[in-house]
Write a protein that holds these residues in place. Structure first.
Motif, PDB file in Angstrom:
ATOM      1  N   ASN A   1      -6.365  11.684  11.435  1.00  0.00           N
ATOM      2  CA  ASN A   1      -5.197  10.858  11.108  1.00  0.00           C
ATOM      3  C   ASN A   1      -5.541   9.771  10.102  1.00  0.00           C
ATOM      4  O   ASN A   1      -4.791   9.514   9.156  1.00  0.00           O
ATOM      5  N   LEU A   2      -6.689   9.141  10.309  1.00  0.00           N
ATOM      6  CA  LEU A   2      -7.123   8.088   9.390  1.00  0.00           C
ATOM      7  C   LEU A   2      -7.372   8.662   8.003  1.00  0.00           C
ATOM      8  O   LEU A   2      -6.966   8.074   6.981  1.00  0.00           O
ATOM      9  N   SER A   3      -8.007   9.809   7.937  1.00  0.00           N
ATOM     10  CA  SER A   3      -8.292  10.449   6.658  1.00  0.00           C
ATOM     11  C   SER A   3      -7.009  10.821   5.924  1.00  0.00           C
ATOM     12  O   SER A   3      -6.864  10.582   4.717  1.00  0.00           O
ATOM     13  N   GLU A   4      -6.049  11.397   6.662  1.00  0.00           N
ATOM     14  CA  GLU A   4      -4.783  11.800   6.053  1.00  0.00           C
ATOM     15  C   GLU A   4      -3.987  10.592   5.567  1.00  0.00           C
ATOM     16  O   GLU A   4      -3.335  10.644   4.527  1.00  0.00           O
ATOM     17  N   THR A   5      -4.036   9.505   6.325  1.00  0.00           N
ATOM     18  CA  THR A   5      -3.321   8.290   5.930  1.00  0.00           C
ATOM     19  C   THR A   5      -3.867   7.720   4.634  1.00  0.00           C
ATOM     20  O   THR A   5      -3.125   7.356   3.718  1.00  0.00           O
ATOM     21  N   LEU A   6      -5.178   7.648   4.541  1.00  0.00           N
ATOM     22  CA  LEU A   6      -5.793   7.117   3.324  1.00  0.00           C
ATOM     23  C   LEU A   6      -5.566   8.046   2.136  1.00  0.00           C
ATOM     24  O   LEU A   6      -5.321   7.593   1.014  1.00  0.00           O
ATOM     25  N   ARG A   7      -5.618   9.342   2.370  1.00  0.00           N
ATOM     26  CA  ARG A   7      -5.377  10.299   1.287  1.00  0.00           C
ATOM     27  C   ARG A   7      -3.939  10.185   0.780  1.00  0.00           C
ATOM     28  O   ARG A   7      -3.678  10.249  -0.412  1.00  0.00           O
ATOM     29  N   TYR A   8      -3.018  10.014   1.694  1.00  0.00           N
ATOM     30  CA  TYR A   8      -1.601   9.884   1.319  1.00  0.00           C
ATOM     31  C   TYR A   8      -1.387   8.663   0.429  1.00  0.00           C
ATOM     32  O   TYR A   8      -0.707   8.725  -0.589  1.00  0.00           O
TER      33      TYR A   8
ATOM     34  N   ASN B   1       7.270   9.250  -7.942  1.00  0.00           N
ATOM     35  CA  ASN B   1       8.508   8.480  -7.873  1.00  0.00           C
ATOM     36  C   ASN B   1       9.309   8.812  -6.621  1.00  0.00           C
ATOM     37  O   ASN B   1      10.061   7.979  -6.119  1.00  0.00           O
ATOM     38  N   SER B   2       9.177  10.031  -6.127  1.00  0.00           N
ATOM     39  CA  SER B   2       9.912  10.419  -4.930  1.00  0.00           C
ATOM     40  C   SER B   2       9.191  11.556  -4.217  1.00  0.00           C
ATOM     41  O   SER B   2       8.477  12.345  -4.842  1.00  0.00           O
ATOM     42  N   ILE B   3       9.396  11.621  -2.910  1.00  0.00           N
ATOM     43  CA  ILE B   3       8.838  12.687  -2.077  1.00  0.00           C
ATOM     44  C   ILE B   3       9.892  13.061  -1.044  1.00  0.00           C
ATOM     45  O   ILE B   3      10.884  12.351  -0.863  1.00  0.00           O
ATOM     46  N   SER B   4       9.656  14.144  -0.346  1.00  0.00           N
ATOM     47  CA  SER B   4      10.599  14.523   0.707  1.00  0.00           C
ATOM     48  C   SER B   4      10.403  13.625   1.921  1.00  0.00           C
ATOM     49  O   SER B   4       9.291  13.150   2.192  1.00  0.00           O
TER      50      SER B   4
ATOM     51  N   LEU C   1      15.595  15.926   6.278  1.00  0.00           N
ATOM     52  CA  LEU C   1      14.173  16.229   6.100  1.00  0.00           C
ATOM     53  C   LEU C   1      13.796  16.576   4.665  1.00  0.00           C
ATOM     54  O   LEU C   1      12.719  16.221   4.188  1.00  0.00           O
ATOM     55  N   ASN C   2      14.664  17.288   3.967  1.00  0.00           N
ATOM     56  CA  ASN C   2      14.339  17.724   2.609  1.00  0.00           C
ATOM     57  C   ASN C   2      14.847  16.784   1.525  1.00  0.00           C
ATOM     58  O   ASN C   2      14.681  17.057   0.336  1.00  0.00           O
ATOM     59  N   LEU C   3      15.465  15.677   1.915  1.00  0.00           N
ATOM     60  CA  LEU C   3      15.969  14.723   0.932  1.00  0.00           C
ATOM     61  C   LEU C   3      14.823  13.916   0.330  1.00  0.00           C
ATOM     62  O   LEU C   3      13.813  13.649   0.986  1.00  0.00           O
ATOM     63  N   GLN C   4      15.008  13.509  -0.923  1.00  0.00           N
ATOM     64  CA  GLN C   4      13.974  12.759  -1.635  1.00  0.00           C
ATOM     65  C   GLN C   4      14.147  11.259  -1.406  1.00  0.00           C
ATOM     66  O   GLN C   4      15.256  10.726  -1.470  1.00  0.00           O
TER      67      GLN C   4
ATOM     68  N   MET D   1       6.280   5.934   0.653  1.00  0.00           N
ATOM     69  CA  MET D   1       5.717   4.838   1.429  1.00  0.00           C
ATOM     70  C   MET D   1       6.739   3.786   1.841  1.00  0.00           C
ATOM     71  O   MET D   1       6.388   2.728   2.353  1.00  0.00           O
ATOM     72  N   ILE D   2       8.035   4.073   1.632  1.00  0.00           N
ATOM     73  CA  ILE D   2       9.040   3.063   1.966  1.00  0.00           C
ATOM     74  C   ILE D   2       9.245   2.966   3.479  1.00  0.00           C
ATOM     75  O   ILE D   2       9.450   1.887   4.025  1.00  0.00           O
ATOM     76  N   ILE D   3       9.174   4.116   4.179  1.00  0.00           N
ATOM     77  CA  ILE D   3       9.281   4.076   5.643  1.00  0.00           C
ATOM     78  C   ILE D   3       8.013   3.497   6.239  1.00  0.00           C
ATOM     79  O   ILE D   3       8.052   2.733   7.209  1.00  0.00           O
ATOM     80  N   GLN D   4       6.876   3.852   5.656  1.00  0.00           N
ATOM     81  CA  GLN D   4       5.607   3.320   6.141  1.00  0.00           C
ATOM     82  C   GLN D   4       5.604   1.802   6.084  1.00  0.00           C
ATOM     83  O   GLN D   4       5.091   1.133   6.997  1.00  0.00           O
ATOM     84  N   MET D   5       6.194   1.230   5.021  1.00  0.00           N
ATOM     85  CA  MET D   5       6.261  -0.226   4.904  1.00  0.00           C
ATOM     86  C   MET D   5       7.117  -0.830   6.011  1.00  0.00           C
ATOM     87  O   MET D   5       6.782  -1.884   6.558  1.00  0.00           O
TER      88      MET D   5
END
Length: 352
Positions: A203-210, A218-221, A255-258, A262-266
């Motif tokens: 989880n830590l590795s994936e978080t840092l990679r993300y 500019n956008s992701i799903s 789920l598939n909307l752009q 990192m806006i939810i993560q914030m």
């Protein structure tokens, strides 16, 4: 860019209309023998000036509509039809006033009125309409160039803001305190449950990679963002243990909307940092999404009060607001309110 308040536009537009009318109307008639007498030439000159002044005055009707009701960057067919209707109305006014006005210099210089049949007047409509079409083309071109330049500037601001967001996120995730706590907790888990510790490292590795890769987009799903949020929450649970309850209610249509990366993560990070961490008994963080009325609603609620965050820099909140403004203008909203000992952050963005 507003042209009506600009005195430079008034001056250029005034002389532009008169010179254009003189060139297209008066000089043409004089060249083909219309100026065979001084009085006739004076009439033709006054005719061109009056046509230019009238066009100049009525052009502000069209310009007022364009600047208040016609968005050059986001217009519909209906808006185009409205613009055409305004031009037509302007032409009706123009021809209703033109011929009575031309009678004044005609009576003065030629001792007679302008005597044209209705058919002759109608044959002049395309000629005078061409003046307004040329003017409209120039105005719309100016506004389009300004709009394109504005988009370029906003794109540069957005890229700079995304870079700043990436750096701020990395500061929050790759600081010694965060890394020390995470790795130290994982080390403790290795003695109790090696499988769980291994999952935490993943989880830590994936978080840092993300944070290093996705934040450059500019956008992701929304689905990709949720995966990162789950990893982030799992890591945080090591620190908060039983003090953190996390719930989700996700609209499958979202789920598939752009969305901005990192806006939810914030939102989650703020809820943990300024909410749960200030409560001795901990609390609950809930994340929900909803698609309605061509809008995507993202809501994060956490136990706590807004008063506990008064001394914070509100850097995350400002970052979210700025990014939404650059990406969606006035079409997106962000609110942060307190309801019954619960802080609720809500983002609404248009579905593209």
């Amino acid at each position: 860019m507003k042209l009506i308040p600009s005195y430079k536009y008034w001056i250029i537009n005034f002389f532009g209309w008169i010179l254009f009318a003189l060139f297209m109307l008066t000089i043409d008639k004089i060249t083909y023998g219309g100026g065979d007498s001084p009085n006739r030439m004076y009439y033709l000159l006054s005719e061109g000036v009056l046509c230019g002044i009238l066009g100049f005055a009525l052009s502000f009707i069209i310009l007022y509509f364009i600047e208040n009701y016609f968005n050059i960057g986001d217009y519909s067919k209906r808006d185009v039809y409205k613009l055409i209707a305004v031009v037509v109305i302007t032409q009706v006014i123009y021809h209703s006033l033109l011929w009575p006005m031309l009678n004044i210099p005609a009576n003065y210089f030629l001792n007679k009125s302008v005597d044209l049949t209705l058919l002759q007047k109608l044959t002049n409509v395309p000629h005078f309409l061409a003046y307004f079409i040329v003017w409209l083309f120039v105005v719309l071109t100016l506004k389009l160039v300004y709009y394109i330049n504005t988009i370029k500037v906003k794109q540069l601001q957005l890229e700079a803001n995304l870079k700043e967001s990436q750096l701020n996120t990395l500061k929050g995730q790759i600081n010694p305190h965060f890394m020390f706590n995470s790795l130290n907790n994982i080390r403790g888990l290795m003695l109790e449950d090696a499988d769980v510790a291994r999952n935490m490292l993943t989880n830590l590795s994936e978080t840092l990679r993300y944070s290093l890769t996705k934040s450059e987009l500019n956008s992701i799903s929304l689905e990709d963002e949720l995966e990162m949020v789950e990893n982030y929450v799992e890591i945080s649970k090591i620190q908060f243990e039983d003090r953190l309850q996390f719930e989700t209610e996700i609209d499958q249509k979202s789920l598939n909307l752009q969305i901005p990366p990192m806006i939810i993560q914030m939102l989650i990070e703020n809820s943990l940092k300024h909410g749960i961490s200030n409560l001795k008994r901990g609390g609950k963080v809930s994340l929900s999404t909803l698609v309605t009325n061509n809008l995507l609603q993202i809501k994060v609620a956490n136990s706590g009060t807004l008063q506990q965050s008064k001394n914070s820099t509100q850097l995350g909140v400002k970052n979210i607001k700025k990014r939404l403004e650059l990406l969606y203008g006035q079409n997106a909203t962000f609110t942060l309110i307190e309801i019954e000992n619960e802080v609720v952050a809500t983002i609404k963005i248009p579905i593209v």
